[in-house]
Design a protein around this motif. Structure first.
Motif, PDB file in Angstrom:
ATOM      1  N   ARG A 134       0.835  -1.204   0.000  1.00 47.06           N
ATOM      2  CA  ARG A 134       0.000   0.000   0.000  1.00 47.06           C
ATOM      3  C   ARG A 134       0.875   1.262   0.000  1.00 47.06           C
ATOM      4  O   ARG A 134       1.811   1.390   0.784  1.00 47.06           O
ATOM      5  CB  ARG A 134      -0.912   0.032   1.227  1.00 47.06           C
ATOM      6  CG  ARG A 134      -1.946  -1.072   1.282  1.00 47.06           C
ATOM      7  CD  ARG A 134      -2.957  -0.796   2.388  1.00 47.06           C
ATOM      8  NE  ARG A 134      -3.783   0.350   2.056  1.00 47.06           N
ATOM      9  CZ  ARG A 134      -4.968   0.265   1.448  1.00 47.06           C
ATOM     10  NH1 ARG A 134      -5.456  -0.911   1.105  1.00 47.06           N
ATOM     11  NH2 ARG A 134      -5.653   1.345   1.172  1.00 47.06           N
ATOM     12  N   THR A 190      -4.090  -2.135 -14.859  1.00 43.14           N
ATOM     13  CA  THR A 190      -3.110  -2.026 -13.787  1.00 43.14           C
ATOM     14  C   THR A 190      -3.639  -2.652 -12.511  1.00 43.14           C
ATOM     15  O   THR A 190      -4.810  -3.015 -12.413  1.00 43.14           O
ATOM     16  CB  THR A 190      -2.772  -0.549 -13.499  1.00 43.14           C
ATOM     17  OG1 THR A 190      -3.877   0.053 -12.807  1.00 43.14           O
ATOM     18  CG2 THR A 190      -2.494   0.207 -14.773  1.00 43.14           C
ATOM     19  N   PRO A 192      -4.233  -2.312  -8.206  1.00 40.95           N
ATOM     20  CA  PRO A 192      -4.956  -1.318  -7.413  1.00 40.95           C
ATOM     21  C   PRO A 192      -4.210   0.007  -7.336  1.00 40.95           C
ATOM     22  O   PRO A 192      -2.972   0.040  -7.329  1.00 40.95           O
ATOM     23  CB  PRO A 192      -5.047  -1.982  -6.029  1.00 40.95           C
ATOM     24  CG  PRO A 192      -4.902  -3.439  -6.287  1.00 40.95           C
ATOM     25  CD  PRO A 192      -3.974  -3.552  -7.453  1.00 40.95           C
ATOM     26  N   ALA A 193      -4.952   1.100  -7.261  1.00 43.64           N
ATOM     27  CA  ALA A 193      -4.352   2.438  -7.219  1.00 43.64           C
ATOM     28  C   ALA A 193      -3.526   2.652  -5.955  1.00 43.64           C
ATOM     29  O   ALA A 193      -2.700   3.561  -5.913  1.00 43.64           O
ATOM     30  CB  ALA A 193      -5.448   3.495  -7.324  1.00 43.64           C
ATOM     31  N   PHE A 194      -3.747   1.817  -4.909  1.00 45.04           N
ATOM     32  CA  PHE A 194      -2.986   2.015  -3.672  1.00 45.04           C
ATOM     33  C   PHE A 194      -1.641   1.289  -3.688  1.00 45.04           C
ATOM     34  O   PHE A 194      -0.915   1.290  -2.692  1.00 45.04           O
ATOM     35  CB  PHE A 194      -3.790   1.581  -2.442  1.00 45.04           C
ATOM     36  CG  PHE A 194      -4.188   0.134  -2.411  1.00 45.04           C
ATOM     37  CD1 PHE A 194      -3.261  -0.866  -2.133  1.00 45.04           C
ATOM     38  CD2 PHE A 194      -5.498  -0.238  -2.638  1.00 45.04           C
ATOM     39  CE1 PHE A 194      -3.623  -2.196  -2.093  1.00 45.04           C
ATOM     40  CE2 PHE A 194      -5.881  -1.567  -2.600  1.00 45.04           C
ATOM     41  CZ  PHE A 194      -4.944  -2.551  -2.322  1.00 45.04           C
ATOM     42  N   THR A 195      -1.287   0.657  -4.827  1.00 44.43           N
ATOM     43  CA  THR A 195      -0.020  -0.060  -4.902  1.00 44.43           C
ATOM     44  C   THR A 195       1.020   0.725  -5.674  1.00 44.43           C
ATOM     45  O   THR A 195       0.730   1.302  -6.724  1.00 44.43           O
ATOM     46  CB  THR A 195      -0.198  -1.435  -5.567  1.00 44.43           C
ATOM     47  OG1 THR A 195      -0.649  -1.259  -6.919  1.00 44.43           O
ATOM     48  CG2 THR A 195      -1.211  -2.285  -4.809  1.00 44.43           C
ATOM     49  N   SER A 196       2.249   0.723  -5.180  1.00 41.23           N
ATOM     50  CA  SER A 196       3.330   1.391  -5.898  1.00 41.23           C
ATOM     51  C   SER A 196       3.631   0.663  -7.206  1.00 41.23           C
ATOM     52  O   SER A 196       4.008   1.286  -8.202  1.00 41.23           O
ATOM     53  CB  SER A 196       4.588   1.447  -5.027  1.00 41.23           C
ATOM     54  OG  SER A 196       5.038   0.150  -4.686  1.00 41.23           O
ATOM     55  N   GLY A 198       1.426  -0.917  -9.179  1.00 40.48           N
ATOM     56  CA  GLY A 198       0.414  -0.565 -10.176  1.00 40.48           C
ATOM     57  C   GLY A 198       0.622   0.827 -10.746  1.00 40.48           C
ATOM     58  O   GLY A 198       0.567   1.030 -11.965  1.00 40.48           O
ATOM     59  N   THR A 199       0.889   1.801  -9.887  1.00 42.17           N
ATOM     60  CA  THR A 199       1.044   3.183 -10.359  1.00 42.17           C
ATOM     61  C   THR A 199       2.312   3.345 -11.190  1.00 42.17           C
ATOM     62  O   THR A 199       2.318   4.061 -12.193  1.00 42.17           O
ATOM     63  CB  THR A 199       1.062   4.161  -9.174  1.00 42.17           C
ATOM     64  OG1 THR A 199       2.080   3.767  -8.243  1.00 42.17           O
ATOM     65  CG2 THR A 199      -0.275   4.170  -8.449  1.00 42.17           C
ATOM     66  N   LEU A 202       1.868   1.667 -14.671  1.00 48.48           N
ATOM     67  CA  LEU A 202       1.003   2.508 -15.493  1.00 48.48           C
ATOM     68  C   LEU A 202       1.764   3.729 -15.997  1.00 48.48           C
ATOM     69  O   LEU A 202       1.624   4.121 -17.159  1.00 48.48           O
ATOM     70  CB  LEU A 202      -0.227   2.946 -14.688  1.00 48.48           C
ATOM     71  CG  LEU A 202      -1.175   3.928 -15.387  1.00 48.48           C
ATOM     72  CD1 LEU A 202      -1.732   3.327 -16.678  1.00 48.48           C
ATOM     73  CD2 LEU A 202      -2.310   4.332 -14.445  1.00 48.48           C
ATOM     74  N   SER A 223      -8.057   0.201 -13.665  1.00 42.63           N
ATOM     75  CA  SER A 223      -7.435  -0.220 -12.411  1.00 42.63           C
ATOM     76  C   SER A 223      -8.229  -1.401 -11.854  1.00 42.63           C
ATOM     77  O   SER A 223      -9.456  -1.359 -11.808  1.00 42.63           O
ATOM     78  CB  SER A 223      -7.430   0.930 -11.407  1.00 42.63           C
ATOM     79  OG  SER A 223      -6.905   0.509 -10.169  1.00 42.63           O
TER      80      SER A 223
END
Length: 338
Positions: A134, A190, A192-196, A198-199, A202, A223
């Protein structure tokens, strides 16, 4: 009837007396932490210890030094192939340095993660390795403030010691590969948006599209979770018959997502590698064995694990954040657009 002789464990003092050496000499000869001495005395002590059946109590010895030679590893879940592989690599790297690794799972809830970390710390581990992911996680900050030795793997908050793949480069390589094949209608699924992870993946995908002058279709930037079901649902959304145009290629930010997309593509009568190109991420062992082998971005887990151990056992590393280069592995799932 003869009296039963109690099974009394052989002590270090017994070995010293039988070897004709001091207690400290026997201890040094049997110390497994460094390179074993090859002197005749040390060889004799080890031979006597073996003959007597001496077993060194490493736990007690390390406690006297204020250490347990044990590292705690915190992962969201071991049902995730990447997490299981990561722990295996950490375990091997720890063992090669004379440490033992134990694992605890936390799910994705920050409170559960904190409890799991405290459970490991209650076991007097010498340090923690966190594979949880997270971005808004306060646990690394808490560990820094409490001066708890720790390292992050497969992620970073930019502050705590970290060892990970360069996820932005990996996302870039995946989409650059599809662009080089001639695709422009590219979708990205991608984590989840709360994962480094995934971001960052992307961000790399967007950079590749921007460099190629391809306009990003925001409706194709989805996402999702990191499971196969999430990939299937995302694939259904991207490939539904009512939507037009449809992507000719999809970059899925992990291999589970890619396998879910494969299942969705089959329901829409699309052939992976022909009608639809697909790239995954992590290159788990199953990727090469699928009916259509999956193009994927390989992450050097062995190097990441080794560095994570170094970050904990060698204080000179400080707050280092080390990123390792991923590699694109092309297979049949990615082909030229029809």
């Amino acid at each position: 009837m003869e009296p039963t002789v109690p099974n009394v464990p052989v002590t270090l003092k017994d070995v010293a007396v039988a070897s004709g050496v001091s207690l400290s000499t026997a201890s040094r000869a049997l110390d497994e932490r460094g390179t074993p001495s090859q002197s005749a005395t040390a060889e004799r002590v080890r031979k006597v210890a073996e003959e007597l059946g001496y077993r060194r109590n490493a736990f007690a010895s390390n406690l006297r030094r204020g250490q347990t030679r044990t590292l705690g590893v915190l992962v969201p879940r071991l049902s995730d192939t990447v997490m299981a592989l990561m722990f295996e690599e950490i375990e091997r790297a720890a063992s090669s340095r004379g440490y033992f690794a134990i694992v605890a799972t936390s799910g994705d809830d920050p409170n559960d993660e904190r409890k799991a970390a405290e459970t490991l710390l209650d076991r007097s581990v010498d340090g923690l390795i966190l594979a949880t992911s997270r971005i808004d996680d306060d646990l690394p900050k808490y560990l820094r403030e409490a001066s708890v030795s720790h390292a992050l793997v497969l992620r970073t908050d930019g502050v705590s010691p970290s060892a990970l793949g360069d996820d932005e480069v990996g996302g870039y390589l995946a989409v650059r590969h599809l662009l080089d094949l001639g695709h422009e209608d590219i979708a990205v699924v991608t984590g989840p948006a709360f994962t480094s992870t995934g971001t960052a993946r992307l961000a790399g995908a967007r950079r590749a599209l921007s460099e190629a002058g391809v306009t990003v279709n925001e409706q194709w930037m989805l996402s999702a979770g990191y499971g196969i079901r999430s990939g299937f649902d995302a694939g259904q959304e991207l490939l539904k018959k009512k939507s037009s145009p449809k992507p000719t290629a999809i970059f899925a930010a992990n291999d589970n997502l890619a396998m879910g997309v494969m299942a969705a593509a089959k329901e829409h009568d699309l052939v992976i590698g022909d009608n639809l190109s697909l790239v995954g991420y992590n290159d788990i062992p199953q990727s090469a064995l699928l009916p259509t082998p999956l193009t994927s971005v390989r992450v050097p887990l062995e190097q990441i694990a080794s560095k994570a151990i170094d970050l904990i056992v060698d204080p000179s590393n400080g707050q280092e954040v080390r990123k390792f280069m991923p590699t694109l592995i092309p297979r049949a799932s990615s082909g030229k657009p029809q």
